[in-house]
Each structure stands twice: as C-alpha cells, then as structure tokens.
Design an enzyme around this catalytic site. Structure first.
Site, PDB file in Angstrom:
ATOM      1  N   SER A  90     142.565 104.759  62.049  1.00 24.73           N
ATOM      2  CA  SER A  90     141.401 105.037  61.195  1.00 24.73           C
ATOM      3  C   SER A  90     140.744 106.333  61.669  1.00 24.73           C
ATOM      4  CB  SER A  90     140.396 103.889  61.289  1.00 24.73           C
ATOM      5  OG  SER A  90     139.821 103.863  62.587  1.00 24.73           O
ATOM      6  N   LYS A  91     139.653 106.693  61.001  1.00 21.48           N
ATOM      7  CA  LYS A  91     139.021 107.988  61.299  1.00 21.48           C
ATOM      8  C   LYS A  91     138.546 108.100  62.736  1.00 21.48           C
ATOM      9  CE  LYS A  91     137.653 109.791  56.847  1.00 21.48           C
ATOM     10  NZ  LYS A  91     136.704 109.735  55.775  1.00 21.48           N
ATOM     11  N   ARG A  92     138.254 106.955  63.360  1.00 20.69           N
ATOM     12  CA  ARG A  92     137.729 107.067  64.733  1.00 20.69           C
ATOM     13  C   ARG A  92     138.820 107.510  65.720  1.00 20.69           C
ATOM     14  NH1 ARG A  92     138.310 101.589  64.300  1.00 20.69           N
ATOM     15  NH2 ARG A  92     139.430 100.536  65.982  1.00 20.69           N
ATOM     16  N   HIS A  93     140.084 107.396  65.336  1.00 23.74           N
ATOM     17  CA  HIS A  93     141.182 107.839  66.217  1.00 23.74           C
ATOM     18  C   HIS A  93     141.509 109.316  66.009  1.00 23.74           C
ATOM     19  CE1 HIS A  93     142.090 103.442  65.556  1.00 23.74           C
ATOM     20  NE2 HIS A  93     141.881 103.515  66.854  1.00 23.74           N
ATOM     21  N   GLY A  94     141.045 109.890  64.915  1.00 24.31           N
ATOM     22  CA  GLY A  94     141.403 111.271  64.570  1.00 24.31           C
ATOM     23  C   GLY A  94     141.401 111.399  63.060  1.00 24.31           C
TER      24      GLY A  94
END
Length: 461
Positions: free
Chosen positions: A242-246
């Site tokens: 998801s966005k929190r990983h990149g």
C-alpha cells in the site's frame, strides 16, 4: 477460432495504474510478445459510477512511459452491454439460467437463518425451477444454474492442480442484476472468449472467481483459457502493498526520477527469477521469461533494490537518452555548457534523476549558502591564503579538466602542498559543500571566470 497465443490486461479505471497491475501487464505482455502472439488492453468499466476517463488516460500514459504496446484498439466493457445481454438471453433460452424474483426482505431472512445455523450464506435455489406466476413489483435478477455437487478442477500454470468442491463454494450466482446490467464474472468470460484470449495471467485475488468463470465458459460452450494466478506483492512488513510502503501509482515513479527500465526490471524480479541474474533488459526478459516459472509465494517490495537498479541504468544508458529524460525535470543538458561532461560526471553517483538534477543545479548555480561544518573544517586562514593565490594563478583562459589538474598540481608543488590542501576548499567555493564529482571536471564545466568569481565570493564571506 483463434489459435494464436493471446493475453490481455484488464484493469478497472479507478484513478491510476497500480505497480502491481503493471507487473501483471508486463508478464502478460512478455508472454504474448515472446510467442509472436497478441497482447490486448481491455478497460473493465461496467461500474459506471466509479469510472473516469482520466483514469483511462493514466493507464495509457503509464503504458507509453514503460514502452508496453498493445495490439488493436482498447476494448471498453461499457460499450458492450448489448453483447452481454444477447448472451444472457441465450442462457435463458437454453434453460441454463433463470429469473429469480426473490425480494430483498426474503434474501435478508434467508441470510439471517443461515447465520443462525452457522451455515455458509448462499442462495437456496428457490426459483431454480419456478414455473408459476412471477410476484408483482419485483424486477428479477438472472442466475446461472450452477452444479450443486461434484468438483471443478483445472491446472493453474503457477499453482498447479486446483480442485474446488461445488457444494462448498457455489450457489446459483447472479449473472445480471435487476436493472439488467451484467456482473463482473459474466463480462470477463464473454470478453476473454470473444477476444480470443488463450492465457489469463492475473493476481491470485481472482482465484476464487475462476470456478464461477469455468461454469460460465462451459454453459456458453466456450473454450476455457489457461489460468496463471500470480501471488500478491507484499510490503516490507508482510502486509499487502500500500502507499505506506512506497508509491503505488506507476507515474509517481517517473516523477520521483526512476527510469522505466529500472521499474520493469524491479517488477519482473518480484516473483520471477532466472538463475542469479538481477539485471534484465527488455531483450533479456523476452528471451527468458516464462509464466510457468513465476513463484507460488508472495514477493516483498524492497525500495533499496529499486534504487540499486535505477542507479545501474543511470550509469549505463546512453547520454542522449538521459538528456531526453532530464528535460521532463526542466533541465536541458544539451543547452548547458559542457552538458555532456556534467551529466556523465554526475551519473556515477546518482540513484534517481531527481538526485542527478539537484547535483547538476548545485554546480551550475553559484552557492547562496555554505555548509557551516565544511567551512569550520576546511576553510582555515591558511586555506584562504592558498585559495587567493590559486585564483590569481588561474589566468583568463578556459582549460580542459586535464589541463586544470596539471596546472593545479604544478601550483601546489611550487608551494610544497598536496591536493588535499586545496581540493575541498575549491569544492566548497563551487558548490557550497563537500560533495561533488572530480573538481577538475566541474571546473571545466563552469569555466575559469566563474571559478574565480565563486572563490572571490567565498573569501568575502
């Protein structure tokens, strides 16, 4: 019927192209191109509320940037409703599907009773063989007559032999809603069959749809394609990417200064390998890729690996190509004095094109501020005196990097000094800090007059 190997990529247009989607598209593209087959693009836009034309543009833009071409025109499901209705009517006429008049209240009551008995929620088939008078005021849904027992088996190109018990997973599922719109699984089967798709490569979140789709293929008399269900990409913490990983939007990678070659190389290695190789050009991918070799287990997204690959491509791509890419970031190296020398001296130490741009601007533009720690460490009274003498010795002519180096060594020899006595002070004068490529190359880029002006500016500080 079509005997040519044909794959497809069929995203829903919900805003952008996800990197996981790009990986699926890449796998499908490579398999088709390697085998002289067709690679098709279909937009699954039957959910008219969620569609956006901008999203379709974003998908095509991402394809263009990555250099993935597709055959023929883009197919839009939203333009094929008449076709779907035709096939729904065919199933009704052949007694393979039926109208179900169950009301929402009845459905809720059935679900509540099943939950109370701790049973799997499923339709109970009450209208399966109905021949009476339809209740008034209810627009029926259309349901397929699914097998109530037995097994559905198929060989998955990645996961191997798959077996589903009909009694555990199926009911007479809906193929058209009460407003007449067809459901996802129905549209997919019609499209894949009529578009001649022979191999379906998709995420394993679709695995549970496959038994339903096989029932529809059989009911319609269509040939069943080969399925390859690809495990998901996980973030570094093991959860779904998801966005929190990149970044998850493909075009965000372009804006962050990644090259399409690096992104594709990174994605193909998330779930597939060829020996211990890490670097794969498009030529290599086409030579070696086979979807049967995709790993069964999920892969882990690792940004450090992407940075490493990107640095490799920045180091090795031709100057002309990188100069073109840098224009996207507002920097035209062809218009800069000694632009090719500048780019080539910076590419060795840049992980992204944005880093390369910032390093270039750091050399092209006179520093407005200086690194305080660098000043304290390297700009002593002795260093200032040496810099002043060096400036006076420079003359007016622009030289090559080699000539600047020879002149500097001679200047230092005459004073019993070493290069380390002046290299960092010169670097600070040019860039404001202590990090840059070879000082002689950057002096050649900015020229003698500019160097003198920057030394004067530093000394006046």
């Amino acid at each position: 019927m079509n005997n040519m190997l044909t794959t497809r990529f069929a995203p829903s247009p919900t805003g952008f192209l996800h990197v996981g989607g790009l990986r699926t598209a890449l796998y499908s593209y490579l398999y088709a191109r390697k085998n002289g087959g067709k690679f098709l693009l279909r937009i699954e836009d039957t959910d008219l509320k969620r569609n956006s034309q901008e999203a379709v543009v974003a998908i095509r833009e991402a394809f263009n940037w990555c250099g993935l071409d597709y055959d023929g025109e883009v197919t839009y499901q939203s333009k094929r409703f008449d076709l779907y209705k035709e096939y729904i009517q065919k199933l009704l006429d052949e007694g393979k599907a039926y109208k179900c008049y169950m009301s929402k209240v009845e459905l809720d009551e059935l679900r509540a009773a099943q939950e109370a008995r701790k049973e799997r929620p499923k339709y109970d088939g009450r209208y399966r063989d109905f021949t009476g008078t339809p209740p008034e005021g209810i627009e029926p849904v259309i349901r397929i007559k699914a097998p109530l027992d037995g097994v559905i088996e198929f060989k998955d190109g990645i996961k191997g032999d798959m077996k589903f018990n009909c009694a555990d997973i199926l009911d007479d599922f809906i193929i058209a809603r009460s407003d007449g719109t067809p459901t996802y699984n129905f549209c997919v089967v019609i499209d894949d069959a009529l578009m001649g798709v022979t191999h379906v490569i998709r995420g394993d979140d679709h695995l549970s749809n496959t038994p339903k789709q096989i029932i529809l293929y059989e009911a319609l008399g269509f040939k069943i394609p080969e399925f390859f269900h690809v495990a998901m990409i996980n973030g570094s913490d093991g959860s779904k990417l998801s966005k929190r990983h990149g970044a998850t939007d493909v075009m965000e990678y372009k804006n962050m200064g990644y090259l399409p070659e690096a992104l594709l190389n990174f994605l193909i290695r998330l779930g597939w390998s060829h020996g211990d190789d890490e670097i794969f050009s498009m030529y290599d991918m086409l030579e070696f890729f086979d979807p049967h070799d995709i790993n069964k287990s999920a892969s882990t997204y690792n940004l450090t690996k992407l940075d490493w690959l990107n640095a490799h491509y920045i180091k090795t791509l031709p100057y002309e190509r990188l100069a073109d890419d840098m224009k996207y970031f507002g920097l035209d190296f062809r218009a800069i004095n000694k632009g090719e020398l500048l780019l080539n001296s910076l590419r060795e130490r840049s992980k992204t094109l944005l880093e390369l741009k910032n390093s270039a601007l750091n050399i092209i533009n006179e520093p407005e501020i200086y690194d305080e720690k660098a000043l304290a460490k390297f700009i002593s009274d002795e260093a200032k005196a040496l810099l002043g003498e060096f400036k006076d010795e420079l003359g007016d002519k622009d030289l090559s990097a080699k000539e600047y180096e020879e002149m500097t060594i001679a200047f230092l020899d005459n004073r019993g000094k070493k290069l380390k006595d002046i290299a960092q002070p010169i670097r600070i004068a040019i860039t404001g800090g202590t990090v840059s490529p070879s000082i002689f190359e950057i002096i050649e880029v900015i020229g003698t007059q500019n160097l003198k002006s920057r030394i004067t500016k530093l000394l006046s500080k």
